[in-house]
Design an enzyme around this catalytic site. Structure first.
Site, short mmCIF file in Angstrom:
data_model
loop_
_atom_site.label_atom_id
_atom_site.label_comp_id
_atom_site.label_asym_id
_atom_site.label_seq_id
_atom_site.Cartn_x
_atom_site.Cartn_y
_atom_site.Cartn_z
N GLN A 1 -3.90 6.11 -3.94
CA GLN A 1 -4.91 7.13 -3.84
C GLN A 1 -4.23 8.46 -4.50
O GLN A 1 -3.08 8.92 -4.03
CB GLN A 1 -5.05 7.27 -2.34
CG GLN A 1 -6.26 8.30 -1.91
CD GLN A 1 -6.50 8.43 -0.31
OE1 GLN A 1 -5.64 8.95 0.33
NE2 GLN A 1 -7.58 8.18 0.03
N GLY B 1 -7.02 0.56 9.16
CA GLY B 1 -5.85 1.52 9.13
C GLY B 1 -5.07 1.37 10.41
O GLY B 1 -4.19 0.49 10.47
N ARG B 2 -5.54 1.83 11.53
CA ARG B 2 -4.83 1.83 12.84
C ARG B 2 -4.78 0.21 13.34
O ARG B 2 -3.43 -0.23 13.60
CB ARG B 2 -5.39 2.64 13.73
CG ARG B 2 -5.17 4.14 13.88
CD ARG B 2 -6.27 4.75 14.71
NE ARG B 2 -7.42 4.79 14.08
CZ ARG B 2 -8.16 6.00 14.60
NH1 ARG B 2 -8.07 6.98 15.37
NH2 ARG B 2 -9.37 6.51 13.96
N LEU C 1 -12.23 2.55 12.69
CA LEU C 1 -12.20 1.81 14.00
C LEU C 1 -12.87 0.51 13.69
O LEU C 1 -13.77 0.06 14.84
CB LEU C 1 -12.82 2.50 15.07
CG LEU C 1 -12.09 3.89 15.76
CD1 LEU C 1 -12.67 4.54 16.80
CD2 LEU C 1 -10.88 3.34 15.99
N SER D 1 -6.40 0.52 4.20
CA SER D 1 -6.53 1.86 4.15
C SER D 1 -5.41 2.73 3.76
O SER D 1 -4.21 2.64 4.35
CB SER D 1 -7.21 2.35 5.25
OG SER D 1 -7.87 3.60 4.99
N PRO D 2 -5.66 3.85 3.04
CA PRO D 2 -4.38 4.77 2.58
C PRO D 2 -4.07 5.62 4.07
O PRO D 2 -4.88 6.13 4.77
CB PRO D 2 -5.15 5.86 1.82
CG PRO D 2 -6.27 5.05 1.07
CD PRO D 2 -6.65 4.05 2.22
N ALA E 1 -2.11 8.94 0.25
CA ALA E 1 -2.30 10.03 -0.61
C ALA E 1 -1.25 10.24 -1.55
O ALA E 1 -0.06 10.82 -0.88
CB ALA E 1 -2.85 11.39 0.08
N CYS F 1 -1.25 8.33 5.54
CA CYS F 1 -0.23 9.03 5.11
C CYS F 1 0.94 8.69 5.92
O CYS F 1 0.95 8.77 7.10
CB CYS F 1 -0.50 10.60 5.10
SG CYS F 1 -1.86 11.15 3.63
N TYR G 1 -10.02 17.62 1.89
CA TYR G 1 -9.30 17.97 0.86
C TYR G 1 -9.83 18.45 -0.41
O TYR G 1 -11.15 18.70 -0.25
CB TYR G 1 -8.07 16.70 0.55
CG TYR G 1 -7.52 16.39 1.78
CD1 TYR G 1 -6.64 17.14 2.55
CD2 TYR G 1 -7.38 15.13 2.37
CE1 TYR G 1 -6.00 16.99 3.50
CE2 TYR G 1 -6.76 14.67 3.41
CZ TYR G 1 -6.06 15.85 4.03
OH TYR G 1 -5.19 15.51 5.26
#
Length: 370
Positions: A103, A326-327, A304, A22-23, A61, A25, A185
């Site tokens: 992204q 992600g995490r 999650l 996943s993107p 991003a 930042c 955004y």
């Protein structure tokens, strides 16, 4: 073969399996010497995830214009120097057998802020490197600075900037572009009635509020190779009464598919400080499933999704076609390889020859892409 470890083909691109990066930042570019230019941190961060066996590695991003950065330290893709720096990273990701995605984003009214770990939060003042932000309406996000409402010329510049960034993404060798229309955004700001109070053709009903995103998608699809997919990340709910919701997302997903989008990346939230999100394992999966079933479009679930068995169940149950992680990857960059071991299919995931001994099998070596 497990569902998680099955290949997935979108247009002319085949992903080796369905566990994707996943993107995320990083807020780690140097705003003084090389604004928006990714460097060694980004190479090691993204490269390690490719080494760990992810089938698709999507960048953080990348702002399509300088004023579209969330913070002055954000990455970008508004000039050739940035494209060349991304190309180096893409080449390494490909060398590990993974596809590379970028992204494309504009932060709108949530731009020009301090990094999350800064002792000072909120908007960055002009004397410290900040700038005037823009949005659909002159409505601030919480305590951030009030943005300037975009006029017709500003809207055209946004569309052109996304298309120009997509051209640079192709030059850099990316396999996928994802349009960021989530998390409060700019493109999400236009979608939501909580942030879009316009009375012109870009506001009002769902058709008006969706107009900018659809114009951006059409402009990007016109310059992006036809054999490469375009993803759109949506916040499927604002988690605020009267805001954007899953029913809106279903209708929009149909329109996105009709205009050439190949997959909806189904996230949620981020547009209103009053949101109340029921965070827990897989909390966004039900909305992803509804979009997939009711709009009839490919969908990736995110949020999650922590363990291989959980990811497998999301896919087997038909809630999504792929999962973005992600995490879990920040704590375990080898998550896809661990999943392959857990699901007893080590050959479905790329293993660098240096790591093959971990499989206890003579698996094929990584085949570079492109």
């Amino acid at each position: 073969m497990s569902r998680l470890l099955e290949p997935l083909t979108l247009r002319g691109t085949t992903f080796a399996h369905r566990a994707w990066v996943s993107p995320m930042c990083q807020y780690s570019c140097d705003p003084d010497t090389a604004p928006g230019v990714p460097h060694d941190w980004h190479l090691v961060h993204l490269g390690s995830l490719a080494v760990g066996g992810a089938a698709l590695v999507v960048t953080e991003a990348a702002a399509v214009v300088p004023e579209g950065r969330i913070t002055p330290h954000d990455a970008g893709l508004w000039n050739e120097e940035q494209a060349a720096a991304w190309a180096r990273i893409v080449a390494f990701v490909h060398s590990q057998g993974a596809a590379a995605g970028v992204q494309l984003a504009h932060a709108g009214r949530k731009a020009s802020t301090h990094r999350p770990w800064s002792p000072v939060q909120g908007s960055v003042p002009a004397q410290e490197g900040g700038w005037v932000t823009v949005g659909p309406s002159a409505l601030a996000h919480g305590d951030l600075a009030v943005p300037a409402a975009l006029d017709g010329a500003g809207l055209r510049r946004v569309v052109e900037a996304f298309a120009a960034a997509a051209r640079r993404a192709e030059q850099a060798g990316f396999d996928v572009v994802e349009l960021h229309a989530a998390h409060g955004y700019l493109l999400h700001q236009f979608l939501s009635p909580l942030s879009n109070h316009r009375t012109d053709a870009y506001g009002g009903d769902l058709a008006g509020r969706s107009r900018l995103l659809l114009e951006v998608l059409e402009a990007v699809r016109a310059v992006w190779p036809q054999d490469k997919p375009v993803f759109v990340r949506l916040s499927t709910s604002d988690w605020v009464e009267g805001g954007w919701d899953v029913e809106d997302s279903i209708e929009l997903a149909r329109q996105l598919a009709a205009r050439g989008a190949d997959l909806v990346d189904a996230s949620s939230g981020g547009n209103d400080p009053g949101q109340r999100i029921p965070v827990g394992p897989g909390y966004q999966v039900p909305n992803a499933g509804r979009v997939r079933r009711e709009a009839g479009v490919p969908v990736a679930a995110v949020g999650l999704i922590l363990e291989p068995a959980q990811a497998e169940q999301v896919l087997v149950s038909g809630e999504a076609d792929a999962v973005f992680l992600g995490r879990p990857l920040l704590t375990d960059p080898r998550w896809p390889q661990r999943a392959a071991l857990a699901l007893h299919d080590v050959r479905a995931v790329a293993w660098p020859p240096q790591y093959v001994r971990a499989t206890r099998e003579d698996v094929p070596l990584v085949q570079p892409r492109g």
